[in-house]
Scaffold this motif. Structure first.
Motif, PDB file in Angstrom:
ATOM      1  N   ILE A 195      57.574  44.669 -21.854  1.00 34.20           N
ATOM      2  CA  ILE A 195      57.645  43.968 -23.142  1.00 34.20           C
ATOM      3  C   ILE A 195      58.632  42.824 -22.991  1.00 34.20           C
ATOM      4  CG2 ILE A 195      58.134  44.126 -25.608  1.00 34.20           C
ATOM      5  CD1 ILE A 195      57.622  47.113 -25.452  1.00 34.20           C
ATOM      6  N   PHE A 196      58.206  41.641 -23.430  1.00 35.97           N
ATOM      7  CA  PHE A 196      59.072  40.463 -23.407  1.00 35.97           C
ATOM      8  C   PHE A 196      59.230  39.941 -24.822  1.00 35.97           C
ATOM      9  CE2 PHE A 196      57.126  40.680 -19.197  1.00 35.97           C
ATOM     10  CZ  PHE A 196      58.249  40.605 -18.380  1.00 35.97           C
ATOM     11  N   ALA A 197      60.500  39.838 -25.270  1.00 34.80           N
ATOM     12  CA  ALA A 197      60.778  39.369 -26.628  1.00 34.80           C
ATOM     13  C   ALA A 197      62.234  38.910 -26.708  1.00 34.80           C
ATOM     14  CB  ALA A 197      60.517  40.500 -27.627  1.00 34.80           C
ATOM     15  N   PRO A 198      62.510  37.922 -27.548  1.00 30.52           N
ATOM     16  CA  PRO A 198      61.539  37.105 -28.277  1.00 30.52           C
ATOM     17  C   PRO A 198      60.876  36.076 -27.367  1.00 30.52           C
ATOM     18  CG  PRO A 198      63.759  36.366 -28.757  1.00 30.52           C
ATOM     19  CD  PRO A 198      63.907  37.564 -27.870  1.00 30.52           C
ATOM     20  N   VAL A 199      59.571  35.991 -27.457  1.00 28.76           N
ATOM     21  CA  VAL A 199      58.774  35.028 -26.689  1.00 28.76           C
ATOM     22  C   VAL A 199      57.741  34.436 -27.635  1.00 28.76           C
ATOM     23  CG1 VAL A 199      57.106  34.698 -24.837  1.00 28.76           C
ATOM     24  CG2 VAL A 199      59.050  36.240 -24.497  1.00 28.76           C
ATOM     25  N   GLU A 200      57.718  33.129 -27.711  1.00 31.89           N
ATOM     26  CA  GLU A 200      56.718  32.467 -28.555  1.00 31.89           C
ATOM     27  C   GLU A 200      55.725  31.724 -27.676  1.00 31.89           C
ATOM     28  OE1 GLU A 200      56.230  29.584 -32.438  1.00 31.89           O
ATOM     29  OE2 GLU A 200      58.191  30.403 -31.888  1.00 31.89           O
ATOM     30  N   ILE A 201      54.473  32.128 -27.766  1.00 30.59           N
ATOM     31  CA  ILE A 201      53.405  31.486 -27.002  1.00 30.59           C
ATOM     32  C   ILE A 201      52.878  30.310 -27.806  1.00 30.59           C
ATOM     33  CG2 ILE A 201      51.091  31.797 -26.046  1.00 30.59           C
ATOM     34  CD1 ILE A 201      51.892  34.686 -25.433  1.00 30.59           C
ATOM     35  N   VAL A 202      52.885  29.130 -27.185  1.00 27.37           N
ATOM     36  CA  VAL A 202      52.523  27.910 -27.922  1.00 27.37           C
ATOM     37  C   VAL A 202      51.187  27.324 -27.487  1.00 27.37           C
ATOM     38  CG1 VAL A 202      54.898  27.325 -28.495  1.00 27.37           C
ATOM     39  CG2 VAL A 202      53.908  26.479 -26.349  1.00 27.37           C
ATOM     40  N   SER A 203      50.632  27.779 -26.365  1.00 25.99           N
ATOM     41  CA  SER A 203      49.314  27.295 -25.971  1.00 25.99           C
ATOM     42  C   SER A 203      48.616  28.346 -25.126  1.00 25.99           C
ATOM     43  CB  SER A 203      49.414  25.983 -25.183  1.00 25.99           C
ATOM     44  OG  SER A 203      49.995  26.182 -23.912  1.00 25.99           O
ATOM     45  N   VAL A 204      47.294  28.362 -25.227  1.00 25.82           N
ATOM     46  CA  VAL A 204      46.462  29.272 -24.446  1.00 25.82           C
ATOM     47  C   VAL A 204      45.298  28.481 -23.868  1.00 25.82           C
ATOM     48  CG1 VAL A 204      44.924  31.272 -24.542  1.00 25.82           C
ATOM     49  CG2 VAL A 204      47.077  31.310 -25.804  1.00 25.82           C
ATOM     50  N   GLU A 205      45.132  28.564 -22.553  1.00 22.84           N
ATOM     51  CA  GLU A 205      44.073  27.819 -21.868  1.00 22.84           C
ATOM     52  C   GLU A 205      43.155  28.802 -21.142  1.00 22.84           C
ATOM     53  OE1 GLU A 205      43.412  24.647 -18.188  1.00 22.84           O
ATOM     54  OE2 GLU A 205      45.454  25.183 -18.832  1.00 22.84           O
TER      55      GLU A 205
END
Length: 403
Positions: A206-216
């Protein structure tokens, strides 16, 4: 932004006032390559991580908050197979065959959640409870009779209680109620943490806090990027971010609404007989359950808006209104609030979730659980997405797929 930002809850949910086992998580300090990335470390992400890690995949879970601090602690955790939309009403919307399939799958999911939790030995205050569905402004006594016939046709054991039977057995003064059997109550925070810890025991991270801003999405993998510039390379990506719906996901027919809930002081001697789960055939409906120490958790007063400031401002008035309804139904109880909270949750026209492959996003899946069956639908999602990724399939894939 990949997912919407929402203030998912306000106030003091009862579950945050209780001790619970922790879960290990870390900052994402370098690029990572794994089989499956799960976005969301609440109950949906937890069940998904357990299912996919058990299937032998390497799994990593990412959340912009600490694990199990979003919508999950706001749940009242009445884990019922009965879908918000009455079966005979749903049949008019989707056709009788699909309506019966949806209800049966919901029943299977409640059973699977009970069995899986017991098998893993997760201590989450889980108890079997029967349910009472009280006559209201959505279904009167005749409406409940039609619902009884629809449920029995679909194979559900259901009993209709008249006013006299309801009063004698449960001390409830309503014209009628449907009784169903073997639903569940639980502590949703402990439930989610338990499943996360089992996934971790199989190597999940588990990784946090992590904000994903794009998905390709690409032909053979998916590349996700974080706000800090880290790259996540995975074979598959699953959005399980609750009601913070990914912007790439089709949202037609879905909306976010507001709800309010509270927990009373302990009062074991004043509770209704059998401590069954109770909800109304009304719109909005009142719903309630008990806890191990004899508190009553009760909620409702839902409204169709998602303005968080407006939602939060209504907490005192909604708490008062819910307590008044509780006192009217059970005059003997202590109608006071030790805990009170408000939150946002999703709704769809049918009351059903949307689960499956995201259109035009290869190797990406989303879990959009809605209504009062959020945790039940999370179990459906864990089973269904596992079937899609392992290519063993799922018989209800078409029922919940993005249309």
């Amino acid at each position: 932004m990949t997912t919407q930002h929402r203030n998912l809850r306000t106030g003091q949910p009862i579950w945050l006032g209780r001790r619970a086992a922790g879960v290990e998580f870390n900052l994402l300090l370098e690029d990572i390559t794994i089989d499956i990335a799960i976005v969301g470390a609440g109950i949906s992400g937890a069940l998904m991580a357990d299912s996919l890690s058990e299937a032998g995949y390497s799994v990593a879970i990412f959340d912009r908050r600490k694990p199990v601090t979003g919508s999950t602690p706001a749940s009242t955790a009445l884990l019922q197979f009965e879908i918000d939309t009455p079966l005979h009403h749903l049949a008019q919307q989707t056709g009788r065959n699909d309506a019966e399939r949806a209800w049966r799958r919901s029943k299977l999911a409640v059973d699977a959640l009970r069995e899986r939790t017991r098998e893993l030995g997760i201590n989450c205050e889980m108890q079997n409870r029967d349910s009472l569905y009280l006559a209201g402004d959505l279904l009167d006594e005749k409406g409940l009779q039609r619902e009884l016939l629809a449920r029995r046709r679909a194979g559900f054991e259901t009993k209709l209680l008249n006013r006299a039977e309801l009063n004698a057995r449960f001390h409830i003064d309503r014209p009628a109620a449907l009784m169903s059997f073997d639903n569940i109550e639980a502590n949703p925070r402990k439930l989610a943490l338990g499943y996360l810890n089992f996934a971790i025991s199989r190597g999940a991270k588990i990784f946090a806090p992590v904000e994903i801003v794009s998905v390709e999405p690409r032909s053979r993998d998916v590349i996700a990027a974080t706000k800090e510039g880290r790259k996540i390379r995975c074979k598959y990506l699953v959005f399980a971010a609750g009601y913070e719906i990914p912007e790439q996901v089709p949202q037609k027919g879905h909306q976010i609404i507001s709800t309010w809930a509270l927990a009373t002081p302990p009062q074991k001697q004043k509770l209704w007989p059998e401590q069954c789960l109770i909800w109304e055939a009304s719109d909005p409906y009142l719903y309630m359950r008990t806890t191990q120490e004899g508190r009553i958790i009760v909620g409702g007063e839902d409204e169709e808006f998602e303005d968080e400031e407006k939602r939060d401002a209504k907490l005192p008035a909604k708490t008062k209104a819910i307590l008044a309804k509780l006192k009217k139904l059970f005059p003997q109880v202590i109608a006071e609030a030790d805990y009170a909270w408000t939150g946002s949750f999703g709704s769809s026209k049918t009351g059903l979730p949307t689960i499956g492959a995201i259109p035009k996003m290869d190797r990406c899946f989303a879990v959009l659980g809605y209504g009062g069956n959020g945790i039940t639908f999370s179990m459906v999602a864990a089973q269904l997405v596992r079937g899609l990724i392992t290519r063993t399939g799922d018989p209800d894939e078409d029922l919940f797929a993005f249309k």
